[in-house]
Design a protein around this motif. Structure first.
Motif, PDB file in Angstrom:
ATOM      1  N   TYR A   1       0.872  -1.269   0.118  1.00 47.62           N
ATOM      2  CA  TYR A   1       0.103  -0.128  -0.008  1.00 47.62           C
ATOM      3  C   TYR A   1       0.763   1.066   0.150  1.00 47.62           C
ATOM      4  O   TYR A   1       0.385   2.418  -0.576  1.00 47.62           O
ATOM      5  CB  TYR A   1      -1.136  -0.083   1.210  1.00 47.62           C
ATOM      6  CG  TYR A   1      -2.111  -1.026   0.740  1.00 47.62           C
ATOM      7  CD1 TYR A   1      -2.982  -0.762  -0.344  1.00 47.62           C
ATOM      8  CD2 TYR A   1      -2.297  -2.155   1.509  1.00 47.62           C
ATOM      9  CE1 TYR A   1      -3.882  -1.862  -0.509  1.00 47.62           C
ATOM     10  CE2 TYR A   1      -3.109  -3.113   1.176  1.00 47.62           C
ATOM     11  CZ  TYR A   1      -3.960  -2.858   0.064  1.00 47.62           C
ATOM     12  OH  TYR A   1      -4.702  -3.806  -0.304  1.00 47.62           O
TER      13      TYR A   1
ATOM     14  N   LEU B   1       1.588   1.745  -3.821  1.00 45.12           N
ATOM     15  CA  LEU B   1       0.149   2.274  -4.416  1.00 45.12           C
ATOM     16  C   LEU B   1      -0.123   3.615  -4.217  1.00 45.12           C
ATOM     17  O   LEU B   1      -0.218   4.227  -5.089  1.00 45.12           O
ATOM     18  CB  LEU B   1      -0.860   1.375  -4.188  1.00 45.12           C
ATOM     19  CG  LEU B   1      -0.870  -0.128  -4.344  1.00 45.12           C
ATOM     20  CD1 LEU B   1      -2.290  -0.755  -3.837  1.00 45.12           C
ATOM     21  CD2 LEU B   1      -0.859  -0.328  -5.951  1.00 45.12           C
TER      22      LEU B   1
ATOM     23  N   GLN C   1      -4.530  -3.535  -8.816  1.00 47.44           N
ATOM     24  CA  GLN C   1      -4.455  -2.423  -8.007  1.00 47.44           C
ATOM     25  C   GLN C   1      -3.235  -1.382  -8.521  1.00 47.44           C
ATOM     26  O   GLN C   1      -3.585  -0.205  -8.487  1.00 47.44           O
ATOM     27  CB  GLN C   1      -4.029  -2.868  -6.750  1.00 47.44           C
ATOM     28  CG  GLN C   1      -5.171  -3.641  -5.901  1.00 47.44           C
ATOM     29  CD  GLN C   1      -4.558  -4.285  -4.721  1.00 47.44           C
ATOM     30  OE1 GLN C   1      -3.848  -5.172  -4.490  1.00 47.44           O
ATOM     31  NE2 GLN C   1      -4.967  -3.322  -3.591  1.00 47.44           N
TER      32      GLN C   1
ATOM     33  N   ALA D   1      -3.873   2.434  -9.553  1.00 48.17           N
ATOM     34  CA  ALA D   1      -3.459   3.890  -8.798  1.00 48.17           C
ATOM     35  C   ALA D   1      -2.806   4.639  -9.846  1.00 48.17           C
ATOM     36  O   ALA D   1      -2.696   5.961  -9.432  1.00 48.17           O
ATOM     37  CB  ALA D   1      -2.287   3.087  -8.013  1.00 48.17           C
TER      38      ALA D   1
ATOM     39  N   VAL E   1      -9.313  -9.309  -9.761  1.00 45.03           N
ATOM     40  CA  VAL E   1      -8.976  -8.965  -8.523  1.00 45.03           C
ATOM     41  C   VAL E   1      -9.522 -10.377  -7.673  1.00 45.03           C
ATOM     42  O   VAL E   1     -10.827 -10.098  -7.180  1.00 45.03           O
ATOM     43  CB  VAL E   1      -9.614  -7.979  -7.901  1.00 45.03           C
ATOM     44  CG1 VAL E   1      -9.083  -7.510  -6.421  1.00 45.03           C
ATOM     45  CG2 VAL E   1      -8.941  -6.697  -8.689  1.00 45.03           C
TER      46      VAL E   1
ATOM     47  N   VAL F   1      -8.682  -6.851  -0.401  1.00 47.69           N
ATOM     48  CA  VAL F   1      -8.130  -5.653  -0.617  1.00 47.69           C
ATOM     49  C   VAL F   1      -8.573  -4.446   0.180  1.00 47.69           C
ATOM     50  O   VAL F   1      -9.828  -4.585   0.691  1.00 47.69           O
ATOM     51  CB  VAL F   1      -7.999  -5.171  -2.189  1.00 47.69           C
ATOM     52  CG1 VAL F   1      -7.565  -6.127  -2.965  1.00 47.69           C
ATOM     53  CG2 VAL F   1      -9.638  -4.997  -2.585  1.00 47.69           C
TER      54      VAL F   1
ATOM     55  N   TRP G   1      -9.866   1.682  -0.163  1.00 45.35           N
ATOM     56  CA  TRP G   1      -9.563   2.493  -1.421  1.00 45.35           C
ATOM     57  C   TRP G   1      -9.522   1.746  -2.849  1.00 45.35           C
ATOM     58  O   TRP G   1     -10.121   2.330  -3.494  1.00 45.35           O
ATOM     59  CB  TRP G   1      -8.107   3.157  -1.126  1.00 45.35           C
ATOM     60  CG  TRP G   1      -7.594   4.058  -2.145  1.00 45.35           C
ATOM     61  CD1 TRP G   1      -7.659   5.284  -2.441  1.00 45.35           C
ATOM     62  CD2 TRP G   1      -6.827   3.360  -3.480  1.00 45.35           C
ATOM     63  NE1 TRP G   1      -7.140   5.546  -3.627  1.00 45.35           N
ATOM     64  CE2 TRP G   1      -6.560   4.310  -4.154  1.00 45.35           C
ATOM     65  CE3 TRP G   1      -6.214   1.866  -3.552  1.00 45.35           C
ATOM     66  CZ2 TRP G   1      -5.732   4.365  -5.296  1.00 45.35           C
ATOM     67  CZ3 TRP G   1      -5.311   2.138  -4.664  1.00 45.35           C
ATOM     68  CH2 TRP G   1      -5.207   2.972  -5.853  1.00 45.35           C
ATOM     69  N   THR G   2      -8.956   0.301  -2.709  1.00 48.65           N
ATOM     70  CA  THR G   2      -8.929  -0.044  -3.902  1.00 48.65           C
ATOM     71  C   THR G   2     -10.316  -0.459  -4.470  1.00 48.65           C
ATOM     72  O   THR G   2     -10.710  -0.195  -5.570  1.00 48.65           O
ATOM     73  CB  THR G   2      -8.122  -1.526  -3.748  1.00 48.65           C
ATOM     74  OG1 THR G   2      -6.961  -1.377  -3.350  1.00 48.65           O
ATOM     75  CG2 THR G   2      -8.402  -2.444  -5.008  1.00 48.65           C
TER      76      THR G   2
ATOM     77  N   ARG H   1     -11.853   2.932  -5.664  1.00 45.76           N
ATOM     78  CA  ARG H   1     -11.140   3.452  -7.036  1.00 45.76           C
ATOM     79  C   ARG H   1     -11.567   2.585  -8.124  1.00 45.76           C
ATOM     80  O   ARG H   1     -11.718   3.362  -9.090  1.00 45.76           O
ATOM     81  CB  ARG H   1      -9.782   3.279  -6.614  1.00 45.76           C
ATOM     82  CG  ARG H   1      -8.779   3.542  -7.832  1.00 45.76           C
ATOM     83  CD  ARG H   1      -8.754   5.416  -7.934  1.00 45.76           C
ATOM     84  NE  ARG H   1      -7.720   5.197  -8.971  1.00 45.76           N
ATOM     85  CZ  ARG H   1      -7.549   6.768  -9.650  1.00 45.76           C
ATOM     86  NH1 ARG H   1      -8.297   7.752  -9.340  1.00 45.76           N
ATOM     87  NH2 ARG H   1      -6.650   6.874 -10.256  1.00 45.76           N
TER      88      ARG H   1
END
Length: 243
Positions: free
Chosen positions: A77, A80, A104, A108, A122, A131, A134-135, A138
């Motif tokens: 992280y 990323l 991921q 990013a 994923v 995950v 945020w992932t 996003r």
């Protein structure tokens, strides 16, 4: 080295994962290499960045020799967020499968160019891992809720054409075409691009946010604004300096 970095005369930085024998899988060393590469392209004042993988894979995800270790998640992280928070445009040249951590890393970036062999997935539910929020947000922001659910809940693998149709991929093309796009972006007004990134990437946006209002005002009082006006009047390409 697990990550190669360079900044060319066109002011485009390239960050290339280089573990082809592991299909560019992410381990702690690679994640730390990404952070160091980001620091280097910042220091060398790159105006745009391309992230890609060597060989035929973009990134096959986490290296399962390390994924269950204590330090891997922290390193992942950090990598990323280092890419995500770069103040210049970042283009993912997805030259092959981008699975798990590969997806991921691709999301990013600001923009994605997918080659014919690109794949996105994923598959955390197949592995009993997860995950971070945020992932998930996003992916939803970029590809929409339907595709995000298909990938995260249905564990679907998405090819380049569908990814492009749904907005996860911005252009279909080769790494060379991704680099050419980045070179175009490197010639645009840096303060404006940085401001646009800040606003687009903030999910808790408030109209009175002092950071964003300050960045907005900086664009309108910059030397680049005067340069853009002069270039238009003189019928020439502007030479922006980011000030």
């Amino acid at each position: 080295m697990a990550v190669h970095v360079r900044v060319g005369d066109d002011r485009v930085g390239t960050i290339e994962l280089d573990r082809p024998e592991r299909r560019n899988a992410l381990n702690v060393e690679t994640c730390e290499g990404i952070v160091a590469a980001v620091e280097q392209v910042r220091a060398e004042r790159a105006r745009a960045v391309v992230v890609t993988g060597s060989g035929t894979s973009f990134c096959s995800g986490a290296d399962f020799g390390e994924v269950y270790g204590d330090h891997f998640t922290t390193a992942l992280y950090a990598a990323l967020q280092a890419v995500f928070t770069l103040p210049v445009p970042v283009v993912a040249a997805v030259n092959g499968p981008a699975i798990g951590g590969g997806t991921q890393l691709a999301i990013a970036c600001d923009l994605r160019v997918a080659a014919e062999g690109a794949r996105f997935a994923v598959p955390t539910a197949r592995l009993g891992v997860a995950v971070d929020p945020w992932t998930i947000r996003r992916l939803e922001q970029l590809a929409g809720g339907a595709l995000a659910r298909s990938v995260l809940i249905g564990c679907e693998t998405v090819g380049p054409e569908l990814a492009h149709a749904r907005g996860l991929v911005d252009r279909l093309g080769s790494p060379a075409e991704a680099h050419a796009w980045a070179a175009e972006l490197a010639g645009l007004a840096p303060l404006t691009l940085a401001y646009n990134k800040q606003v687009l990437d903030r999910v808790d946006l408030a109209a009175s946010d002092p950071v964003l209002t300050g960045a907005f005002a900086a664009c309108w009082s910059s030397a680049d604004l005067a340069e853009g006006r002069a270039a238009r009047a003189e019928k020439r390409a502007p030479a922006f300096e980011g000030r």
